[in-house]
Design a protein around this motif. Structure first.
Motif, PDB file in Angstrom:
ATOM      1  N   ARG A   1       0.970  -1.147   0.090  1.00  0.00           N
ATOM      2  CA  ARG A   1       0.214   0.015   0.001  1.00  0.00           C
ATOM      3  C   ARG A   1       0.825   1.177   0.001  1.00  0.00           C
ATOM      4  NH1 ARG A   1      -4.750  -0.855   4.436  1.00  0.00           N
ATOM      5  NH2 ARG A   1      -5.942  -2.437   3.252  1.00  0.00           N
ATOM      6  N   GLU A   2       1.991   1.228   0.678  1.00  0.00           N
ATOM      7  CA  GLU A   2       2.656   2.386   0.920  1.00  0.00           C
ATOM      8  C   GLU A   2       3.548   2.683  -0.371  1.00  0.00           C
ATOM      9  OE1 GLU A   2       5.164   2.163   4.328  1.00  0.00           O
ATOM     10  OE2 GLU A   2       6.859   3.172   3.665  1.00  0.00           O
TER      11      GLU A   2
ATOM     12  N   ILE B   1      -4.241   1.373  -4.291  1.00  0.00           N
ATOM     13  CA  ILE B   1      -4.880   2.611  -3.844  1.00  0.00           C
ATOM     14  C   ILE B   1      -6.582   1.798  -3.492  1.00  0.00           C
ATOM     15  CG2 ILE B   1      -6.642   4.640  -4.618  1.00  0.00           C
ATOM     16  CD1 ILE B   1      -3.749   5.432  -3.979  1.00  0.00           C
ATOM     17  N   ARG B   2      -6.912   0.823  -4.233  1.00  0.00           N
ATOM     18  CA  ARG B   2      -8.120   0.102  -3.792  1.00  0.00           C
ATOM     19  C   ARG B   2      -8.208  -0.472  -2.701  1.00  0.00           C
ATOM     20  NH1 ARG B   2      -8.312  -2.476  -9.699  1.00  0.00           N
ATOM     21  NH2 ARG B   2      -9.560  -1.105 -10.870  1.00  0.00           N
TER      22      ARG B   2
ATOM     23  N   MET C   1       6.235   9.455  -7.140  1.00  0.00           N
ATOM     24  CA  MET C   1       7.471   8.796  -6.920  1.00  0.00           C
ATOM     25  C   MET C   1       7.608   8.000  -8.199  1.00  0.00           C
ATOM     26  SD  MET C   1       8.921   7.142  -3.893  1.00  0.00           S
ATOM     27  CE  MET C   1      10.873   7.047  -3.625  1.00  0.00           C
ATOM     28  N   ASN C   2       8.670   8.361  -8.850  1.00  0.00           N
ATOM     29  CA  ASN C   2       8.832   7.524 -10.213  1.00  0.00           C
ATOM     30  C   ASN C   2       9.458   6.410 -10.025  1.00  0.00           C
ATOM     31  OD1 ASN C   2      11.324   8.170 -10.280  1.00  0.00           O
ATOM     32  ND2 ASN C   2      11.418   9.779 -11.415  1.00  0.00           N
ATOM     33  N   LYS C   3       9.446   5.329 -10.944  1.00  0.00           N
ATOM     34  CA  LYS C   3      10.003   4.011 -10.768  1.00  0.00           C
ATOM     35  C   LYS C   3      11.346   4.015 -10.399  1.00  0.00           C
ATOM     36  CE  LYS C   3       6.514   1.489 -12.966  1.00  0.00           C
ATOM     37  NZ  LYS C   3       5.967   0.429 -13.808  1.00  0.00           N
TER      38      LYS C   3
ATOM     39  N   LYS D   1       0.785  -1.624  -9.345  1.00  0.00           N
ATOM     40  CA  LYS D   1       0.115  -0.785  -9.717  1.00  0.00           C
ATOM     41  C   LYS D   1      -0.491   0.202  -8.761  1.00  0.00           C
ATOM     42  CE  LYS D   1       0.010  -2.524 -14.168  1.00  0.00           C
ATOM     43  NZ  LYS D   1       0.866  -1.935 -15.270  1.00  0.00           N
ATOM     44  N   PRO D   2      -0.285   1.330  -8.892  1.00  0.00           N
ATOM     45  CA  PRO D   2      -0.789   2.316  -7.715  1.00  0.00           C
ATOM     46  C   PRO D   2      -2.198   2.051  -7.535  1.00  0.00           C
ATOM     47  CG  PRO D   2       0.204   3.550  -9.654  1.00  0.00           C
ATOM     48  CD  PRO D   2       0.412   2.198  -9.823  1.00  0.00           C
ATOM     49  N   VAL D   3      -2.941   1.826  -8.614  1.00  0.00           N
ATOM     50  CA  VAL D   3      -4.444   1.875  -8.414  1.00  0.00           C
ATOM     51  C   VAL D   3      -4.702   0.678  -7.467  1.00  0.00           C
ATOM     52  CG1 VAL D   3      -4.888   0.521 -10.695  1.00  0.00           C
ATOM     53  CG2 VAL D   3      -6.638   2.184  -9.668  1.00  0.00           C
TER      54      VAL D   3
ATOM     55  N   MET E   1       1.020   4.104  -2.943  1.00  0.00           N
ATOM     56  CA  MET E   1       0.599   5.380  -2.557  1.00  0.00           C
ATOM     57  C   MET E   1       1.845   6.421  -2.906  1.00  0.00           C
ATOM     58  SD  MET E   1       1.838   7.960  -0.101  1.00  0.00           S
ATOM     59  CE  MET E   1       2.698   7.006   1.062  1.00  0.00           C
ATOM     60  N   LEU E   2       3.164   5.834  -2.711  1.00  0.00           N
ATOM     61  CA  LEU E   2       4.401   6.689  -3.282  1.00  0.00           C
ATOM     62  C   LEU E   2       4.305   6.874  -4.887  1.00  0.00           C
ATOM     63  CD1 LEU E   2       7.178   5.223  -0.922  1.00  0.00           C
ATOM     64  CD2 LEU E   2       6.244   7.390  -0.889  1.00  0.00           C
ATOM     65  N   MET E   3       4.000   5.802  -5.283  1.00  0.00           N
ATOM     66  CA  MET E   3       3.782   6.012  -6.835  1.00  0.00           C
ATOM     67  C   MET E   3       2.529   6.933  -7.209  1.00  0.00           C
ATOM     68  SD  MET E   3       4.801   2.411  -8.801  1.00  0.00           S
ATOM     69  CE  MET E   3       4.384   1.249  -7.831  1.00  0.00           C
ATOM     70  N   ALA E   4       1.599   6.918  -6.469  1.00  0.00           N
ATOM     71  CA  ALA E   4       0.401   7.502  -6.620  1.00  0.00           C
ATOM     72  C   ALA E   4       0.727   9.038  -6.292  1.00  0.00           C
ATOM     73  CB  ALA E   4      -0.900   7.267  -5.740  1.00  0.00           C
TER      74      ALA E   4
END
Lengths: 228, 405
Positions: free
Chosen positions: B294-295, B402-403, B304-306, B397-399, B298-301
């Motif tokens: 999750r964390e 997020i879900r 924060m790039n790969k 996948k950030p989504v 969230m960072l990607m969301a």
């Protein structure tokens, strides 16, 4: 020009036997300075719509234009960069970085933007003051209450100077007092600083405070009202 | 900030990180110490071989070795050459030797030996053989035809100090000659095989028995510094083109193979340790990534790039490995330095060690380059160990994260 403009936006999940239309042909325009709540029953497509608008999920069909940029045409890295510089996020479960203090959490996004230290320090202190956490800047999330953590999340979302803030059920995990406090802060930021907020929510308190309420059902907008 | 986050992330699970750091530290400690132990053995062996057996350089008649140590192939002008060399600026000591293959016999048994005729005073300075006499005295207490025998040979022949033995060898004219000798002393070196197969006699007396016109079969040279070997060998090869001039590595090439082989064995040994540690690190980092889905999402969301995300995982792995590695290297250094002075008694394996010429007291030592090499291996290990957990993080996948929020 709209901040957000979607045209015939659809998202279909095709994991099982029957395709699920989470979002189905949504045309939505959000203007600058809006304080908008997207409401609807569970499974109505609120979060999916918010994710697509936030560039976290890609649509099956249709377009999402944010400040003139078509998100559906962007590659993953471009999207990450776009989110960093144009969209603020507030999550239901706060989602702060647990090893960083309130100040560091707020500053983190500006570090990703490579902002100078002087600017970062000034903005972090100003934002934490705005959300009423001046005395908690060196506290880690585990040392803060849920309401305080969510206020840090709001400060973090605003630190990047985004075009708008997407808040996915921001008050869902908060007690009444904390939720009201948070809503007051966000409403003030909207009114005084012109920050655009878009919420997905079930919370009647949020709905009551929103100036525009968009109701989704089965992935479609069934009601779009403006209230005083 | 990434370094700060990575460092703090490591200590989110103190016990888990401490276990991994301890494992890395112990693994490297053991690895470095064993390297130091074996390099200590090798270094001692080299010192012993040079100091007690072959010296830095030896000079022979060019056909002496080819002709199976034939007594007729002595060094012409050996006495003059030996004297000239003894005053060379590079040289500490020289010793001329008259050598013959022969038999030694007692009332009880016989044995094949190499009879080495020496000038006792000079040989004592060169090889320190006088210090290795454990019974009797170094060419004292016997008026004529004194002989020094090794402890193992003395046991085999059932002889002791002042026992009489008969040496049988070939005279320069081809006749087999025998002469009686009396044991003046019994010596013991680190190499029991050497003790069993070599005896020392006075070269003045021995020369009378094998042929008066023989000068020396061998001139051994001990240089003032070990580093002079290449220069001196080249110089003497030029000065004496008609003679066989060899440095210690040419005389005992096994030493070269031993050091080369040890380098390779230690490299493989460390790689095995590193590989085992790598799996431990991969496991820990994988757990760290999976429990922070999750964390990381969230960072990607939030933007924060790969590249940065991977760097964060890499930094966490690197810090984890470097902390453990540093502790391991420091512990290894302290242990090696402590035992380099005190020595490690491996007397329990004395028979096995001494039969192949190794000391039973080991003084570990390790050159600085091996510490640096090990530290670099840790860095490379960390990079490899971070690849799989890092890949797992990048595939998020950030989504989806997020879900879950």
């Amino acid at each position: 020009m709209y901040v957000i403009e979607t045209k015939d936006l659809s998202k279909v999940y095709d994991n099982g036997a029957v395709p699920v239309h989470a979002v189905n042909g949504v045309d939505l325009n959000i203007e600058d300075d809006e304080f908008t709540a997207i409401v609807g029953p569970s499974g109505s497509g609120k979060t999916t719509l918010l994710n697509m608008v936030g560039g976290l999920d890609s649509p099956t069909a249709g377009t999402i234009v944010v400040n003139g940029k078509d998100l559906s045409r962007m590659r993953e890295n471009e999207l990450i960069n776009f989110r960093l510089n144009h969209i603020g996020f507030v999550f239901q479960s706060y989602n702060l970085i647990p090893v960083l203090t309130a100040k560091e959490n707020t500053e983190f996004i500006m570090l990703l933007q490579k902002r100078p230290k002087k600017e970062r320090d000034a903005r972090v202190l100003s934002l934490l003051k705005e959300v009423g956490l001046s005395d908690k800047i060196n506290k880690k999330p585990s040392e803060l209450s849920g309401g305080q953590q969510q206020r840090v999340a709001v400060a973090r979302a605003l630190a990047a100077k985004p075009d708008f803030v997407l808040a996915d059920e921001p008050t869902a995990n908060l007690d009444s007092k904390s939720a009201t406090n948070l809503l007051n802060i966000m409403a003030r930021l909207n009114k005084e600083e012109g920050t655009t907020f878009i919420f997905s929510t079930h919370d009647q308190r949020v709905i009551d405070r929103a100036r525009r309420v968009i109701t989704l059902e089965d992935g479609k907008i069934v009601k779009d009202i403006t209230q005083n | 900030m990434l370094i700060k986050i990575s460092w703090r992330n490591i200590w989110r699970h103190k016990l888990r990180s401490a276990v991994v750091i301890t494992a890395i530290a112990l693994g490297l400690w053991a690895g470095v110490f064993i390297m130091g132990f074996y390099f200590g053995i090798i270094e001692q062996k080299i010192n012993d071989v040079v100091r007690s057996e072959v010296s830095h350089i030896q000079i022979h008649h060019p056909d002496y070795k080819k002709e199976d140590f034939n007594i007729n192939y002595f060094i012409p002008d050996g006495l003059t050459i030996s004297e000239d060399l003894s005053v060379d600026t590079l040289v500490q000591y020289t010793s001329g030797r008259v050598i013959s293959m022969g038999m030694i016999g007692s009332a009880k048994a016989n044995s094949g030996v190499r009879i080495i005729g020496i000038d006792p005073e000079v040989e004592a300075l060169l090889t320190g053989i006088d210090n290795k006499v454990i019974e009797g005295a170094f060419f004292k207490g016997v008026k004529r035809n004194a002989i020094l025998v090794g402890q193992k040979l003395a046991t085999k022949l059932n002889i002791k100090v002042r026992s009489k033995v008969v040496l049988t060898f070939q005279h320069i004219n081809g006749e087999i000659t025998a002469a009686a000798f009396r044991v003046a002393g019994i010596f013991k070196t680190l190499n029991t095989t050497y003790d069993e197969s070599n005896v020392y006699v006075n070269n003045k007396e021995f020369r009378k028995l094998v042929g008066e016109n023989i000068t020396y079969h061998e001139i051994a040279i001990l240089l003032k510094e070990h580093e002079y070997v290449d220069t001196a060998a080249e110089k003497y090869k030029g000065l004496y083109p008609g003679l066989l001039v060899e440095d210690w590595l040419e005389i005992v090439p096994l030493m070269r193979y031993m050091t080369d082989m040890m380098d390779q064995v230690m490299l493989i040994f460390m790689l095995i340790i590193m590989l085992a540690l790598m799996f431990g690190i991969v496991n820990t980092m994988l757990m760290a990534v999976l429990e922070r889905t999750r964390e990381l999402g969230m960072l990607m969301a939030i933007g924060m790039n790969k590249f940065r995300l991977f760097n964060m995982i890499l930094l966490e792995t690197l810090i984890l490995a470097m902390v453990g590695g540093l502790i391991g290297l420091i512990l290894g250094y302290i242990t090696i330095e402590y035992y380099a002075v005190k020595g490690i008694d491996v007397g329990i394996f004395s028979a096995a060690y001494e039969s192949v010429g190794f000391s039973t007291k080991v003084f570990p030592q390790l050159e600085a380059r091996y510490y640096i090499q090990t530290a670099l291996q840790v860095v490379i290990l960390s990079i490899f160990a971070s690849l799989y957990p890092g890949r797992k993080a990048l595939k998020l996948k950030p989504v989806e994260a997020i879900r879950k929020i």
